[in-house]
Design an enzyme around this catalytic site. Structure first.
Site, PDB file in Angstrom:
ATOM      1  N   ASP A  16      31.077  30.616  47.353  1.00 57.17           N
ATOM      2  CA  ASP A  16      30.017  31.471  46.813  1.00 57.17           C
ATOM      3  C   ASP A  16      29.611  32.456  47.906  1.00 57.17           C
ATOM      4  OD1 ASP A  16      27.602  32.554  46.002  1.00 57.17           O
ATOM      5  OD2 ASP A  16      26.710  30.629  45.462  1.00 57.17           O
ATOM      6  N   ILE A  17      29.744  33.738  47.644  1.00 54.55           N
ATOM      7  CA  ILE A  17      29.505  34.743  48.685  1.00 54.55           C
ATOM      8  C   ILE A  17      28.030  34.800  49.110  1.00 54.55           C
ATOM      9  CG2 ILE A  17      29.088  36.778  47.212  1.00 54.55           C
ATOM     10  CD1 ILE A  17      31.046  38.295  49.164  1.00 54.55           C
ATOM     11  N   ASN A  30      27.208  47.760  39.897  1.00 53.12           N
ATOM     12  CA  ASN A  30      27.524  48.851  38.973  1.00 53.12           C
ATOM     13  C   ASN A  30      26.773  50.091  39.446  1.00 53.12           C
ATOM     14  OD1 ASN A  30      24.863  48.460  37.827  1.00 53.12           O
ATOM     15  ND2 ASN A  30      25.765  46.684  36.809  1.00 53.12           N
ATOM     16  N   GLY A  38      27.586  38.287  36.880  1.00 52.74           N
ATOM     17  CA  GLY A  38      28.590  37.966  37.885  1.00 52.74           C
ATOM     18  C   GLY A  38      28.021  37.874  39.287  1.00 52.74           C
ATOM     19  N   VAL A  39      28.797  38.359  40.224  1.00 53.51           N
ATOM     20  CA  VAL A  39      28.409  38.249  41.632  1.00 53.51           C
ATOM     21  C   VAL A  39      27.153  39.082  41.914  1.00 53.51           C
ATOM     22  CG1 VAL A  39      29.950  40.074  42.513  1.00 53.51           C
ATOM     23  CG2 VAL A  39      29.376  38.138  43.965  1.00 53.51           C
ATOM     24  N   ASP A  40      27.002  40.188  41.225  1.00 55.23           N
ATOM     25  CA  ASP A  40      25.828  41.060  41.376  1.00 55.23           C
ATOM     26  C   ASP A  40      24.544  40.283  41.068  1.00 55.23           C
ATOM     27  OD1 ASP A  40      24.363  43.362  41.687  1.00 55.23           O
ATOM     28  OD2 ASP A  40      25.128  44.386  39.904  1.00 55.23           O
ATOM     29  N   SER A 127      35.892  43.993  40.891  1.00 51.82           N
ATOM     30  CA  SER A 127      36.427  44.483  39.597  1.00 51.82           C
ATOM     31  C   SER A 127      37.172  43.455  38.754  1.00 51.82           C
ATOM     32  CB  SER A 127      37.339  45.711  39.780  1.00 51.82           C
ATOM     33  OG  SER A 127      36.580  46.886  39.938  1.00 51.82           O
ATOM     34  N   GLY A 129      36.086  40.627  37.410  1.00 50.59           N
ATOM     35  CA  GLY A 129      35.290  39.872  36.437  1.00 50.59           C
ATOM     36  C   GLY A 129      35.052  40.738  35.211  1.00 50.59           C
ATOM     37  N   TYR A 131      34.685  43.811  34.913  1.00 49.74           N
ATOM     38  CA  TYR A 131      35.408  45.085  34.909  1.00 49.74           C
ATOM     39  C   TYR A 131      36.897  44.944  34.570  1.00 49.74           C
ATOM     40  CZ  TYR A 131      31.461  47.939  36.517  1.00 49.74           C
ATOM     41  OH  TYR A 131      30.268  48.625  36.598  1.00 49.74           O
TER      42      TYR A 131
HETATM   43  P1  ADP Z   1      33.068  43.252  38.425  1.00 48.38           P
HETATM   44  O1  ADP Z   1      32.057  43.860  37.483  1.00 48.38           O
HETATM   45  O2  ADP Z   1      33.338  44.120  39.636  1.00 48.38           O
HETATM   46  O3  ADP Z   1      34.295  42.801  37.713  1.00 48.38           O
HETATM   47  P2  ADP Z   1      32.038  40.502  38.543  1.00 48.38           P
HETATM   48  O4  ADP Z   1      30.845  40.034  39.284  1.00 48.38           O
HETATM   49  O5  ADP Z   1      32.019  40.405  37.051  1.00 48.38           O
HETATM   50  O6  ADP Z   1      32.298  42.013  39.044  1.00 48.38           O
HETATM   51  O7  ADP Z   1      33.314  39.736  39.066  1.00 48.38           O
HETATM   52  C1  ADP Z   1      33.901  39.962  40.317  1.00 48.38           C
HETATM   53  C2  ADP Z   1      34.403  38.650  40.873  1.00 48.38           C
HETATM   54  O8  ADP Z   1      33.332  37.954  41.496  1.00 48.38           O
HETATM   55  C3  ADP Z   1      34.983  37.689  39.832  1.00 48.38           C
HETATM   56  O9  ADP Z   1      36.251  37.242  40.300  1.00 48.38           O
HETATM   57  C4  ADP Z   1      33.980  36.542  39.811  1.00 48.38           C
HETATM   58  O10 ADP Z   1      34.601  35.296  39.555  1.00 48.38           O
HETATM   59  C5  ADP Z   1      33.447  36.586  41.218  1.00 48.38           C
HETATM   60  N1  ADP Z   1      32.127  35.954  41.461  1.00 48.38           N
HETATM   61  C6  ADP Z   1      31.128  35.675  40.589  1.00 48.38           C
HETATM   62  N2  ADP Z   1      30.099  35.085  41.233  1.00 48.38           N
HETATM   63  C7  ADP Z   1      30.456  34.980  42.547  1.00 48.38           C
HETATM   64  C8  ADP Z   1      29.831  34.436  43.718  1.00 48.38           C
HETATM   65  N3  ADP Z   1      28.618  33.901  43.681  1.00 48.38           N
HETATM   66  N4  ADP Z   1      30.530  34.509  44.890  1.00 48.38           N
HETATM   67  C9  ADP Z   1      31.757  35.066  44.962  1.00 48.38           C
HETATM   68  N5  ADP Z   1      32.386  35.581  43.893  1.00 48.38           N
HETATM   69  C10 ADP Z   1      31.755  35.539  42.700  1.00 48.38           C
END
Ligand code: ADP
Length: 183
Positions: A16-17, A30, A38-40, A127, A129, A131
């Site tokens: 988890d980042i 975005n 997602g990660v955002d 991108s 997830g 995207y």
């Molecule tokens: P995007 O809109 O750029 O596709 P997302 O957040 O939907 O961004 O997904 C980007 C990647 O981040 C995906 O592979 C997802 O599994 C991953 N992700 C989601 N949550 C976390 C987290 N807490 N730490 C690291 N990676 C994550």
């Protein structure tokens, strides 16, 4: 998995980042910088409202952040020092400049970290997830961009970590890194 290019260590971890302690973590944001899923969403939830406050100021001052560009804010309550927000491309089949925009998202984030003399940075898989960028292709573009950057001289950045959220993502990035570095 860990490799050294020039004087920079590039490593892959699964996790988890939001828990990373690097100088900066990168957010796959975005253009509106208002948070999302997602990660955002995870970064804004864990870091608290100070991140969104700074994001809003950036958009008020310079407008929406275009895909392929990066901007930096506080990391709020996170262990990292800063969040670098970048916007990846939305996958539209591969003929809409997606690869060069994705590459730019990584490179612009690294340039911004350099400009601020940071020494370590963590990236998610931008991108791939919401995207919809295919994982294998995205891993290849990401790692080419990172390896090319690491070959530059006199960098402040000594450590670049990909933090992959799933086994699948880890496997693809590991295979791709082997390929890119053996070329
Ligand atoms: P995007 O809109 O750029 O596709 P997302 O957040 O939907 O961004 O997904 C980007 C990647 O981040 C995906 O592979 C997802 O599994 C991953 N992700 C989601 N949550 C976390 C987290 N807490 N730490 C690291 N990676 C994550």
């Amino acid at each position: 998995m860990k490799i050294i290019i020039n004087k920079t260590v590039i490593s892959l971890v699964k996790g988890d980042i939001t828990l990373q302690k690097t100088d900066a973590i990168v957010n796959a944001a975005n253009s509106g910088l208002l948070g999302g899923g997602g990660v955002d969403g995870a970064i804004h939830r864990a870091g608290g409202p100070a991140i969104l406050e700074e994001c809003k100021k950036i958009v008020a001052k310079q407008g929406r952040l275009p895909a392929g560009k990066a901007a930096m804010t506080t990391a709020g309550n996170l262990a990292a020092g800063y969040v670098i927000h970048t916007v990846g491309p939305i996958w539209q089949g591969g003929n809409r400049n997606e690869a060069s925009i994705l590459s730019s998202a990584y490179t612009e984030s690294l340039r911004l970290a350099e400009k601020n003399n940071l020494t370590s940075i963590s990236f998610p898989s931008i991108s791939t997830g919401a995207y919809g960028y295919p994982l294998k292709e995205a891993a290849n573009v990401a790692e080419k961009a990172i390896v090319k950057f690491a070959k530059e001289e006199a960098l402040s950045i000594k450590e670049i970590i990909f933090v992959l959220f799933s086994d699948d993502a880890y496997t693809e990035y590991a295979e791709s890194l082997e390929k890119v570095t053996s070329q």
